[in-house]
Motif scaffolding. Sequence first.
Motif, PDB file in Angstrom:
ATOM      1  N   ASN A  90      -6.123  18.456  -5.346  1.00  0.00           N
ATOM      2  CA  ASN A  90      -5.913  17.016  -5.145  1.00  0.00           C
ATOM      3  C   ASN A  90      -6.836  16.163  -5.999  1.00  0.00           C
ATOM      4  O   ASN A  90      -8.061  16.351  -5.962  1.00  0.00           O
ATOM      5  CB  ASN A  90      -6.167  16.670  -3.674  1.00  0.00           C
ATOM      6  CG  ASN A  90      -5.154  17.321  -2.748  1.00  0.00           C
ATOM      7  OD1 ASN A  90      -4.019  16.871  -2.636  1.00  0.00           O
ATOM      8  ND2 ASN A  90      -5.559  18.408  -2.092  1.00  0.00           N
TER       9      ASN A  90
ATOM     10  N   GLY B 188      -0.325  13.168  -7.100  1.00  0.00           N
ATOM     11  CA  GLY B 188      -1.682  13.038  -6.576  1.00  0.00           C
ATOM     12  C   GLY B 188      -2.300  14.409  -6.349  1.00  0.00           C
ATOM     13  O   GLY B 188      -3.402  14.526  -5.834  1.00  0.00           O
ATOM     14  N   TYR B 189      -1.578  15.431  -6.704  1.00  0.00           N
ATOM     15  CA  TYR B 189      -2.132  16.782  -6.672  1.00  0.00           C
ATOM     16  C   TYR B 189      -1.378  17.639  -7.671  1.00  0.00           C
ATOM     17  O   TYR B 189      -0.234  17.350  -8.022  1.00  0.00           O
ATOM     18  CB  TYR B 189      -2.045  17.414  -5.279  1.00  0.00           C
ATOM     19  CG  TYR B 189      -0.663  17.427  -4.668  1.00  0.00           C
ATOM     20  CD1 TYR B 189       0.253  18.432  -4.963  1.00  0.00           C
ATOM     21  CD2 TYR B 189      -0.253  16.417  -3.795  1.00  0.00           C
ATOM     22  CE1 TYR B 189       1.520  18.446  -4.403  1.00  0.00           C
ATOM     23  CE2 TYR B 189       1.016  16.407  -3.241  1.00  0.00           C
ATOM     24  CZ  TYR B 189       1.895  17.428  -3.547  1.00  0.00           C
ATOM     25  OH  TYR B 189       3.155  17.428  -3.010  1.00  0.00           O
TER      26      TYR B 189
ATOM     27  N   PHE C  25      -6.700  11.917  -7.983  1.00  0.00           N
ATOM     28  CA  PHE C  25      -5.902  10.768  -8.402  1.00  0.00           C
ATOM     29  C   PHE C  25      -5.964  10.602  -9.906  1.00  0.00           C
ATOM     30  O   PHE C  25      -7.043  10.564 -10.485  1.00  0.00           O
ATOM     31  CB  PHE C  25      -6.441   9.473  -7.770  1.00  0.00           C
ATOM     32  CG  PHE C  25      -5.914   9.244  -6.393  1.00  0.00           C
ATOM     33  CD1 PHE C  25      -4.637   8.742  -6.214  1.00  0.00           C
ATOM     34  CD2 PHE C  25      -6.681   9.530  -5.275  1.00  0.00           C
ATOM     35  CE1 PHE C  25      -4.132   8.520  -4.940  1.00  0.00           C
ATOM     36  CE2 PHE C  25      -6.192   9.310  -4.005  1.00  0.00           C
ATOM     37  CZ  PHE C  25      -4.914   8.800  -3.836  1.00  0.00           C
ATOM     38  N   TYR C  26      -4.836  10.522 -10.547  1.00  0.00           N
ATOM     39  CA  TYR C  26      -4.790  10.061 -11.924  1.00  0.00           C
ATOM     40  C   TYR C  26      -3.381   9.573 -12.217  1.00  0.00           C
ATOM     41  O   TYR C  26      -2.414  10.084 -11.652  1.00  0.00           O
ATOM     42  CB  TYR C  26      -5.234  11.149 -12.919  1.00  0.00           C
ATOM     43  CG  TYR C  26      -5.731  10.533 -14.201  1.00  0.00           C
ATOM     44  CD1 TYR C  26      -6.890   9.757 -14.205  1.00  0.00           C
ATOM     45  CD2 TYR C  26      -5.012  10.647 -15.373  1.00  0.00           C
ATOM     46  CE1 TYR C  26      -7.316   9.123 -15.350  1.00  0.00           C
ATOM     47  CE2 TYR C  26      -5.437  10.023 -16.535  1.00  0.00           C
ATOM     48  CZ  TYR C  26      -6.593   9.256 -16.519  1.00  0.00           C
ATOM     49  OH  TYR C  26      -7.008   8.628 -17.659  1.00  0.00           O
ATOM     50  N   ALA C  27      -3.290   8.614 -13.091  1.00  0.00           N
ATOM     51  CA  ALA C  27      -1.996   7.969 -13.305  1.00  0.00           C
ATOM     52  C   ALA C  27      -0.956   8.933 -13.863  1.00  0.00           C
ATOM     53  O   ALA C  27       0.238   8.750 -13.648  1.00  0.00           O
ATOM     54  CB  ALA C  27      -2.164   6.775 -14.236  1.00  0.00           C
TER      55      ALA C  27
ATOM     56  N   ALA D 128      -0.697  10.792  -1.213  1.00  0.00           N
ATOM     57  CA  ALA D 128      -1.396  10.428  -2.455  1.00  0.00           C
ATOM     58  C   ALA D 128      -0.432   9.845  -3.476  1.00  0.00           C
ATOM     59  O   ALA D 128      -0.822   9.088  -4.352  1.00  0.00           O
ATOM     60  CB  ALA D 128      -2.101  11.655  -3.035  1.00  0.00           C
TER      61      ALA D 128
ATOM     62  N   TYR E  28      -5.372   1.198  -7.636  1.00  0.00           N
ATOM     63  CA  TYR E  28      -5.168   2.156  -6.534  1.00  0.00           C
ATOM     64  C   TYR E  28      -5.731   1.591  -5.237  1.00  0.00           C
ATOM     65  O   TYR E  28      -5.099   1.627  -4.186  1.00  0.00           O
ATOM     66  CB  TYR E  28      -5.912   3.471  -6.811  1.00  0.00           C
ATOM     67  CG  TYR E  28      -5.311   4.390  -7.840  1.00  0.00           C
ATOM     68  CD1 TYR E  28      -3.933   4.438  -8.053  1.00  0.00           C
ATOM     69  CD2 TYR E  28      -6.115   5.256  -8.579  1.00  0.00           C
ATOM     70  CE1 TYR E  28      -3.391   5.312  -8.985  1.00  0.00           C
ATOM     71  CE2 TYR E  28      -5.583   6.131  -9.508  1.00  0.00           C
ATOM     72  CZ  TYR E  28      -4.222   6.161  -9.713  1.00  0.00           C
ATOM     73  OH  TYR E  28      -3.693   7.027 -10.620  1.00  0.00           O
TER      74      TYR E  28
END
Lengths: 487, 489
Positions: free
Chosen positions: B96, B105-106, B98-100, A323, A343
């Motif tokens: 988990n 990612g977790y 998604f964020y900038a 991720a 993304y």
Amino acid sequence: MSDLLKFDLLSASIALKNKEFSSLELTNAYFEAIEQTSALGAYLEILKDRSMDMAKASDKNIKNGTARPLEGLPIGVKDMFCTKDVKTTASSKILENFYPTYESTVTQNLWDDGAVMLGKLSCDEFAMGSSNETAAKGNVVNPWLKNRKMSPGGSSGGSASAVAARSALAATGTDTGGSIRQPAAFCGITGLKPTYGRCSRWGIVAFSSSLDQAGPLTRTVSDAALMLNSMAGHDKKDSTSANLEMPDLMNYLDKGIRGKKIGIPKEYTQDGISDDIVSFYEKSINWLKDSGAEIVPVSLPHTKYALPVYYIIAPAEASSNLARYDGVRYGKRNEAASLDEMYETTRGNGFGDEVKRRIMIGTYVLSSGYYDAYYLKAQKVRRLIKEDFDNVFEEVDYILTPSTPTTSFELGKKQDPLTMYLNDIFTVPASLAGLPGISLPVGLDKSGLPIGIQLIANSFDEPGLISTARVLERSAEFNFIADGAAK
Amino acid sequence: MNESINLKPGQINGETGIWEMVIGLEIHAQISSKSKLFSGAAASFGAEANSNVSLVDAAMPGMLPVINEFCVEQAVKTGLALNAKINNVSIFDRKNYFYADLPQGYQISQFTKPIVGEGEIIIDLDDGLQTIIGIERLHLEQDAGKSLHDQHPSKSYIDLNRTGVALMEIVSKPDIRSPQEAGAYVKKIRSILRYVGACDGNMEEGSLRADCNVSVRKSGEEFGTRCEIKNLNSVRFIIQAIQSEAERQVEILEEGGNINQETRLFDTSTGETRSMRSKEDAHDYRYFPDPDLLPLEFSDSWVQKIRETLPELPDLLKKRLVNDFGITPYDASILVEEKDYVDFYQKAANGKDGKLTANWMITELFGALKKENISLSNSPISPEKLGQLIALISDGTISGKIAKDVFAEMMKSKKSPSNIVKEKGLEQVSDDTEILKLIDKVISENEDKVKDYLGGKDKLFGFFVGQVMKLSQGKANPGIVNKLLKEKL
């Protein structure tokens, strides 16, 4: 053929210390070999200047009598290891221009022990694959039957190809489900996956954190012992690294196996395994018997679940580990209007099909509503598989199995993913149980391709694994050299 | 509507009857640790953007988390202070999404097996009552980074300084029944955190934030559908947000509508909550045990060692103050709210009249400090000097009224009270002859009033006392003035 290429890691190290030749000469010979075998595509990065400097420094140490265990020995590094200021891509487009500012613990250990770094070796993308065909920069070719363009196996395909082609004296690999042992078997060399926790994972691009383990790919069992001596060790930066001293493996090369018990699991002789492999498996059993071991039939009843369990746990962890490749801080970024689009395009373009497939499988098995049925159940079965081994190791000291069900196959003959996954059927169980395993070449099949046999030991019994593998190695007398090797 | 109904706090009188609130709080407390939960980077507040970021925080390839043992100790300490069960084995999970501003990612958190289990605390309400609020759990987790959306017309800026900072999430049971209780709960948790030193409790700097789960029901009914109000950073906002959210829900329900389970934000400018994301848009966090970390394990004896380092906690301290200093439970509860307060008080009241000291500290000192916007730690009046002032009052050197002037002077000049009294000649006059002189003067100047008084206007007695005190510039001992005046008249 340059005479220098005949030396394996151990004999070269002795010759260097006896000043029969210099590290610079040896390293130069390997650069010629790299050039000669460049069509195999094993190397992603060739570090001529850097390795010449390292070789010169090693020669100075040898001259001054301060030689370290791997002083002046030129080796290659799988591209999963982060190497300081040297491009590290994990064979993925998404990291195509990534230069780490840090050095992985395992490679640092090797340089601290005097090894010379030839370059970075190709592998399957993020170590996901069994043929080296998922590498972003294209296939690596097995030096055996070079005209037929056979697969070197994977994921440490570049490492195995280079060692077999004599364009590296030895190489590092990583093994998650068989990624050291299967390519070693395909390329006729030795590959050792240590006990989980033996080598630090710090600085190795993560695929599946509970399974990933670094290990050596070498020409001989002794070489594997010499190299693992340097690679292994406790590392505070990796919480899963074992705080356990490893004995000097070089003391175990000639301990023999008299009185030891070798388990032969009935579940490892199945349909679909090639006749030549069965025949060499039987030979191997007899060799060990003739060397004084007792052969004991054993059962590992949950073996048949190992592959499905592996293909739940490894992708689950991978879906989370990967991720971080989002194009925000490093690696390739595809600009887009919104964050979500960025993304999507970055990851869509950056990852190959096999990686995407595993991210999707992993995301699925962790999703709410499926977690219990897949991930949780897989964890439970993983425990049962470990218990199978625990039970068997109450009775026997080592387990002998084939390394792979078949020998190498031709590149480009598209196999469906499931058939490909079957390559790891004999290596995955030990990975799930965290056990050390070694694959060594014992013969050639009818078409002239190497056959690998695997030995599995109990946790942290690398010393016994080395002793046993040495016995098998001596009996097998595998002295063949790949036709595609440097000359 | 029936206006005459006497509503309790947390009740809402709707068209269909009285509703009650059901509230649960999740408090995120930043651990007072020099470094982050899993990396060596500094966790300090206010550093230049992206200057406290390690390779682990930035989620560089191959980087691995290593647990910060200090943070584990703080969590255990806090758990013990919350009278909670300490779990000797707990597990870190990955959450988990998604964020900038979440580089890995977790988020590493604890899901199924938190470090601290069930506990309970006593909260003090304004009316002097107490109630018990259950603690569901406390777990360790990483903070995320910060997204700055107002720095550029089309881009967001990311500051990773907070990324990986250690947080404790303290989850209450849905035991809270009014905004006031919620406020008292947060204050109590903050006070406990400060006592054990696990968190500085600074809400302005974001060291303490709360998510409030609010639902409404008719008394005795099942819990209603709840909404979660995210990220409230002051007790006042918590109280306002809960009240407004509960009223919103009552309105919807009374109009025959349904509450959508959702996450809401509190708009401080309107004083109302608004929808952030609905349940359908909620993330599937795909929690699973973090394979990079071993289970957190420790022995009973290690927990015992931590227990021995715990300071005296507010509830016991409060009892002790009531016993040792004879103050009211209400005053004691104010004093134990902050460790600073109680330390100050104990120094000031040492060997003095405890009750008087408490009155002076809570009414005069806190009032003056609040007016000047000064914290107790920067008070111009030290605990020792406040104690001296109390002593001067107790031994009759000055009257309570004069003491107020002395106090004001102390606030200004930082001089000791005895110096001020001496310099200004403020000692109380208790000498009978001195006071008699003043009384004679007052009587001679007000003969008509004396006649009235003797004629039955008893109320005029106060007038004579006032005049004598005035003449003495407030220095006459009021007790003696009273006594002598009565005799004289």
